[in-house]
Design a protein around this motif. Structure first.
Motif, PDB file in Angstrom:
ATOM      1  N   ASP A   1       5.270 -27.671  11.152  1.00 57.06           N
ATOM      2  CA  ASP A   1       5.787 -26.666  10.232  1.00 57.06           C
ATOM      3  C   ASP A   1       7.312 -26.540  10.355  1.00 57.06           C
ATOM      4  OD1 ASP A   1       5.031 -24.867   8.249  1.00 57.06           O
ATOM      5  OD2 ASP A   1       5.428 -23.185   9.591  1.00 57.06           O
TER       6      ASP A   1
ATOM      7  N   SER B   1       9.229 -29.294   8.533  1.00 52.29           N
ATOM      8  CA  SER B   1       9.118 -29.515   7.086  1.00 52.29           C
ATOM      9  C   SER B   1      10.281 -28.874   6.330  1.00 52.29           C
ATOM     10  CB  SER B   1       7.781 -28.989   6.568  1.00 52.29           C
ATOM     11  OG  SER B   1       7.770 -27.599   6.695  1.00 52.29           O
TER      12      SER B   1
ATOM     13  N   GLN C   1      11.488 -31.751  -0.255  1.00 52.82           N
ATOM     14  CA  GLN C   1      10.811 -30.953   0.764  1.00 52.82           C
ATOM     15  C   GLN C   1       9.341 -31.374   0.792  1.00 52.82           C
ATOM     16  OE1 GLN C   1      10.097 -26.797   0.105  1.00 52.82           O
ATOM     17  NE2 GLN C   1      10.217 -26.340   2.299  1.00 52.82           N
TER      18      GLN C   1
ATOM     19  N   ARG D   1       5.606 -30.517   1.684  1.00 51.06           N
ATOM     20  CA  ARG D   1       4.645 -29.454   2.009  1.00 51.06           C
ATOM     21  C   ARG D   1       3.358 -30.124   2.456  1.00 51.06           C
ATOM     22  NH1 ARG D   1       4.792 -24.441  -1.198  1.00 51.06           N
ATOM     23  NH2 ARG D   1       6.969 -24.113  -1.750  1.00 51.06           N
ATOM     24  N   ARG D   2       2.714 -29.554   3.427  1.00 49.72           N
ATOM     25  CA  ARG D   2       1.385 -30.054   3.808  1.00 49.72           C
ATOM     26  C   ARG D   2       0.363 -29.136   3.160  1.00 49.72           C
ATOM     27  NH1 ARG D   2      -0.214 -34.396   6.151  1.00 49.72           N
ATOM     28  NH2 ARG D   2       1.566 -35.603   6.791  1.00 49.72           N
ATOM     29  N   ALA D   3      -0.443 -29.697   2.280  1.00 49.83           N
ATOM     30  CA  ALA D   3      -1.388 -28.871   1.534  1.00 49.83           C
ATOM     31  C   ALA D   3      -2.819 -29.211   1.946  1.00 49.83           C
ATOM     32  CB  ALA D   3      -1.199 -29.126   0.041  1.00 49.83           C
TER      33      ALA D   3
ATOM     34  N   ARG E   1       0.293 -34.633   1.892  1.00 47.64           N
ATOM     35  CA  ARG E   1       1.720 -34.290   1.801  1.00 47.64           C
ATOM     36  C   ARG E   1       2.100 -34.164   0.340  1.00 47.64           C
ATOM     37  NH1 ARG E   1       5.444 -37.970   5.255  1.00 47.64           N
ATOM     38  NH2 ARG E   1       4.592 -39.565   3.906  1.00 47.64           N
TER      39      ARG E   1
END
Ligand code: G3H
Length: 487
Positions: free
Chosen positions: A123, A126, A138, A140-142, A474
């Motif tokens: 986190d 990122s 950017q 994001r990890r979803a 990602r």
């Protein structure tokens, strides 16, 4: 687990592998019972997970990472309170000895802590970066959606949690089915699940996989299939999914890990590692050494030393101090192992150790089988139990060919001290298996390192860090600078 439902339906009897004296005879201990869900009830649990995810609109997938971590931390605190109860059930339900049961529990807690730390780290990293000139990126990890998590009976707590925890913490909602043996030991954790997670985020199902899990897969509502078991079961279940291209899988499957003993070798170390590698938890580990290839020049002293070590392994009940060999939880396993021994001995192998292959109830005393050859079933089948087949060889190339031809590709062990031969073998095997162990047995840990395999042995990589990636995707947010932004 959001609501612990009262269950009025049919129940399955849960038997212990332990038999106790009863009058003049012995009786198998009955531990209790577990619900036998039908397909419709299992689908209700799935629908609860689908609703909590709500196509990504749900509160859980949108929750800030720090907040999700708090939920997992609060679960962990409650779980630690249940150590005694869970350890006891590990011993009684799957026959794991006290030391290894405690280790399984503690390792699982450590795994959760490591996962939390790995996510905090991910986190932090990122942040924004320059994607190309004039564009900010950017990552994001979803989450992926609804995960179905199923662990194996040999690590019903630990391996189940190695998919369950990363799936949850990344924002997926989960349906989880406890292992066939090791089902009761989840019970002390149910209230902790209920109190620590919002309703619908984690849903526990029980029953026959053929009925329940098949229905879940056929519904097309499962997005991630995390399964540790046989390759056949995994591929049969995957085929039921109507949109397999949209299903992500994390699979830990079959293995027939070979140990290869070279002529120049520290035999004491090789034997030490081979005995524990083949026989800890009665050989019921996917990472167990399941076939040993030993060079003819050293095979006799190797077998001698092996028998001596084997004779020192203490059989007994899981809770007795120092016990290494315990009853086997799978009904029918003793008959299966008997069949492998009968096949091998009919084709020319001998059981070398005294008492090897003898059984009583669900207890099977390990058998050291020699000489084992290609025409025997135990050469090819994953015994997943206390059988140690030893194959003598003269020409190393035959062993290399065997590894290359094998359908399995989890791990292997090389025992030897000639650096040139070892180096050459590492080069050959590096693209055949997920891990090569030099002068050491095969094993999964430390859990922060990648655990995977090739061919029919695995799909995806599970370790603390890798699992976070397996259960997420990602998403790149690319922001182009506009003239107005630059001022
Ligand atoms: O049964 C398969 C497990 O992943 C083995 O784990 O090597 O730590 O016993 P382990």
């Amino acid at each position: 687990a959001g609501e612990l439902r009262r269950w009025d339906g049919p129940l399955a009897t849960v038997r212990s592998p332990v038999w106790l004296k009863d009058g003049d005879g012995e009786r198998q201990v009955i531990l209790g019972s577990a619900p036998l869900l039908d397909a419709d009830t299992a689908l209700t649990a799935l629908d609860a997970a689908v609703a909590a995810y709500d196509k990504g609109r749900g509160a859980w997938p949108n929750m800030r990472v720090a907040e999700r971590i708090q939920h997992v931390e609060s679960f962990l605190a409650r779980m630690r309170e249940q150590r005694t109860a869970v350890v006891k059930l590990l011993m009684w339900e799957i026959g794991k000895n006290l030391k290894d049961s405690e280790k399984e529990f503690d390792r699982t807690c450590d795994y959760i802590v490591d996962t939390i730390n790995a996510l905090k780290d991910l986190d932090r990293r990122s942040s924004r970066f320059e994607l190309e000139q004039g564009t900010l990126g950017q990552i994001r990890r979803a989450p992926l959606g609804v995960a179905l998590c199923m662990g194996p009976y040999n690590y019903p707590l630990n391996e189940t949690f190695t998919t369950l925890i990363p799936a949850l913490i990344m924002g997926n909602t989960v349906v989880f089915k406890p292992a066939k043996f090791g089902v009761l030991l989840i019970r002390p954790l149910l209230e902790a699940f209920r109190d620590s997670f919002p309703a619908g985020v984690i849903n526990v199902i029980y029953g026959r996989g053929r009925e329940t899990v098949s229905a879940l897969m056929a519904s097309g509502k499962v997005d991630v299939f995390a399964f540790i078991g046989t390759h056949k079961a995994a591929s049969d279940l995957k085929k039921l999914h109507p949109r397999p291209h949209r299903l992500r899988a994390a699979l830990g499957l079959d293995a027939k890990n070979p140990g290869i003993v070279l002529p120049q070798v520290d035999l004491d170390n090789a034997v030490e590692e081979a005995v524990t590698g083949a026989l800890s938890f009665n050989g019921q580990r996917c990472t167990a050494l399941k076939i040993l290839f030993v060079h003819e020049d050293v095979v006799e002293p190797f077998l001698d030393k092996f028998q001596r070590k084997l004779a020192a392994l203490k059989p007994g009940m899981p809770w007795e101090p120092g016990v290494a060999l315990t009853p086997l939880p799978e009904p029918g396993k003793v008959d299966y192992l008997d069949g492998l021994v009968a096949d091998a001995t009919a084709k020319g192998a001998r059981v070398l150790n005294e008492g090897g292959g003898q059984s009583r109830g669900s207890f099977f005393y390990p058998a050291l089988l020699y000489p084992v050859s290609r025409d025997m079933r135990v050469y090819h089948e994953e015994q997943f139990g206390p059988l140690v087949p030893v194959v003598p060889y003269r020409d190393l190339q035959t062993v290399i060919d065997d590894v290359l031809d094998s359908d399995y590709g989890q791990q292997l062990s090389l025992f030897g001290n000639d650096p040139e031969t070892i180096g050459a073998l590492v080069d050959i095997f590096a693209n055949q298996v997920g891990r090569i162990n030099l002068n050491a047995q095969c094993q999964r840990g430390p859990d922060t390192y990648p655990f995977n395999g090739r061919k029919n042995s695995a799909e995806g990589t599970l370790s603390v860090h890798d699992a976070l990636r397996v259960f997420s995707i990602r998403t790149l947010v690319a922001t182009k600078f506009q003239e107005s932004n630059k001022q």
